[in-house]
Design a protein around this motif. Structure first.
Motif, mmCIF file in Angstrom:
data_model
loop_
_atom_site.group_PDB
_atom_site.id
_atom_site.type_symbol
_atom_site.label_atom_id
_atom_site.label_comp_id
_atom_site.label_asym_id
_atom_site.label_seq_id
_atom_site.Cartn_x
_atom_site.Cartn_y
_atom_site.Cartn_z
ATOM 1 N N ARG A 1 3.344 -3.136 4.725
ATOM 2 C CA ARG A 1 2.545 -3.550 3.575
ATOM 3 C C ARG A 1 3.154 -4.784 2.905
ATOM 4 N NH1 ARG A 1 1.790 0.352 -1.650
ATOM 5 N NH2 ARG A 1 0.884 -1.188 -3.081
ATOM 6 N N VAL B 1 4.375 -3.101 -5.404
ATOM 7 C CA VAL B 1 5.295 -2.460 -4.465
ATOM 8 C C VAL B 1 6.684 -2.353 -5.076
ATOM 9 C CG1 VAL B 1 6.438 -2.685 -2.226
ATOM 10 C CG2 VAL B 1 4.000 -3.215 -2.449
ATOM 11 N N LEU C 1 5.562 1.030 4.243
ATOM 12 C CA LEU C 1 5.771 0.166 3.087
ATOM 13 C C LEU C 1 6.231 -1.221 3.528
ATOM 14 C CD1 LEU C 1 5.794 0.203 -0.069
ATOM 15 C CD2 LEU C 1 8.251 0.580 0.113
#
Length: 319
Positions: free
Chosen positions: A63, A78, A60
């Motif tokens: 990302r 997100v 994450l």
């Protein structure tokens, strides 16, 4: 319990509700023995908190970094995936309480060390009692894990600086370890700091940092803020890394060998009972009858606090 991305269906609390729950969690996390995870359980946000925590991962982070230099619009997605609004409000409440409670504890440790450490002893002892039903030591592996936890904590609790030292690297490690306790009701991050010999040091450091910030607002030195921020920043950085690594490792260990992992964790609690006793021995010339009585009374009060919280929770469940 949810294991994937954050699921807000559990407990749909608003920003104010999350903030107030964070205040309660922060107050609990600031003292050894009372877990912020227990408060999350009592207030009905435990599953949501764990889901949000475990949704954070190195993948994450990569990302997010990619989105910062590419499609920033995806950052909103997100943010929702990690239940960002909930975590921000909860984190603000936790920070508010920790800043307040640690200041009071810093003063108490300085002026009333016997009573304060006696109170901590009671908190820790009662935590071990509360957790006794959560596992069975009925195999050699589980017994070895429990004994290992006791030995690790007992040895590490030997002196205020024996475990890690006082370097920024040590503070970073302490932050990484302490944040992992937030996913377990009954195991306190502050307790782990006591075991690591970092608790009193971090309360001092946080108080000094806040004092420097207040002084800056009234014309104080920027250099003082920078100097006092080093341990605080190192601890917070360690906490972020711990959230991405240690917390996931604890969850994986619980999934793979729950009973043995819990035996080790509760062993840490039992072994940590040495720490308050050692700290008092460093503060007073000798264990007189008066010192022992003062310590014992404070310990009883601390134990009653934990037992009261556990009763309010209806029994701690680590499943």
């Amino acid at each position: 319990m949810t294991d994937g991305g954050a699921d807000t269906a559990d407990t749909d609390v608003g920003a104010l509700g999350a903030y107030l729950r964070g205040v309660a969690m922060g107050a609990a996390d600031a003292v050894p023995g009372v877990s912020g995870g227990t408060i999350a359980l009592i207030t009905g946000i435990y599953d949501r908190l764990i889901a949000a925590f475990t949704s954070a991962s190195p993948a994450l982070v990569r990302r997010v970094l990619a989105d910062l230099v590419g499609d920033r619009g995806d950052l909103r997605t997100v943010f929702r995936e990690v239940d960002g609004a909930f975590l921000l409000a909860l984190g603000a409440g936790i920070a508010t309480a920790i800043l307040t409670v640690t200041r009071a504890l810093d003063i108490a440790l300085e002026s009333l060390p016997v009573l304060t450490y006696g109170f901590f002893f009671g908190l820790i002892a009662a935590s071990a009692v509360v957790l006794r039903h959560e596992f069975r030591v009925d195999t050699p592996v589980r017994a070895a894990a429990g004994i290992g936890g006791v030995v690790v904590a007992f040895v590490a609790s030997g002196s205020a600086s024996a475990a890690l030292g006082v370097s920024p690297a040590a503070t970073f490690v302490a932050g990484a370890v302490a944040v992992s306790a937030m996913i377990l009701p009954g195991i306190s991050g502050s307790l782990l700091l006591v075991i690591l010999g970092q608790y009193e040091r971090m309360t001092d450091a946080l108080s000094a940092f806040v004092d420097a910030l207040i002084a800056l607002a009234t014309g104080g030195s920027v250099a003082a803020v920078v100097d006092t921020s080093v341990p605080v920043v190192a601890f917070l950085a360690g906490g972020v890394v711990g959230l991405l690594t240690v917390a996931h490792a604890v969850r994986a260990a619980l999934s793979a060998r729950r009973e043995a992992t819990l035996a080790f964790l509760v062993g840490l609690v039992v072994g940590a009972l040495r720490a308050p006793v050692v700290r008092v021995g460093e503060e007073v010339p000798a264990w007189t009858t008066g010192v022992l009585a003062e310590f014992a009374v404070a310990a009883v009060v601390g134990a009653l606090v934990v037992l009261g919280v556990e009763r309010a929770a209806g029994g701690i469940d680590l499943d």
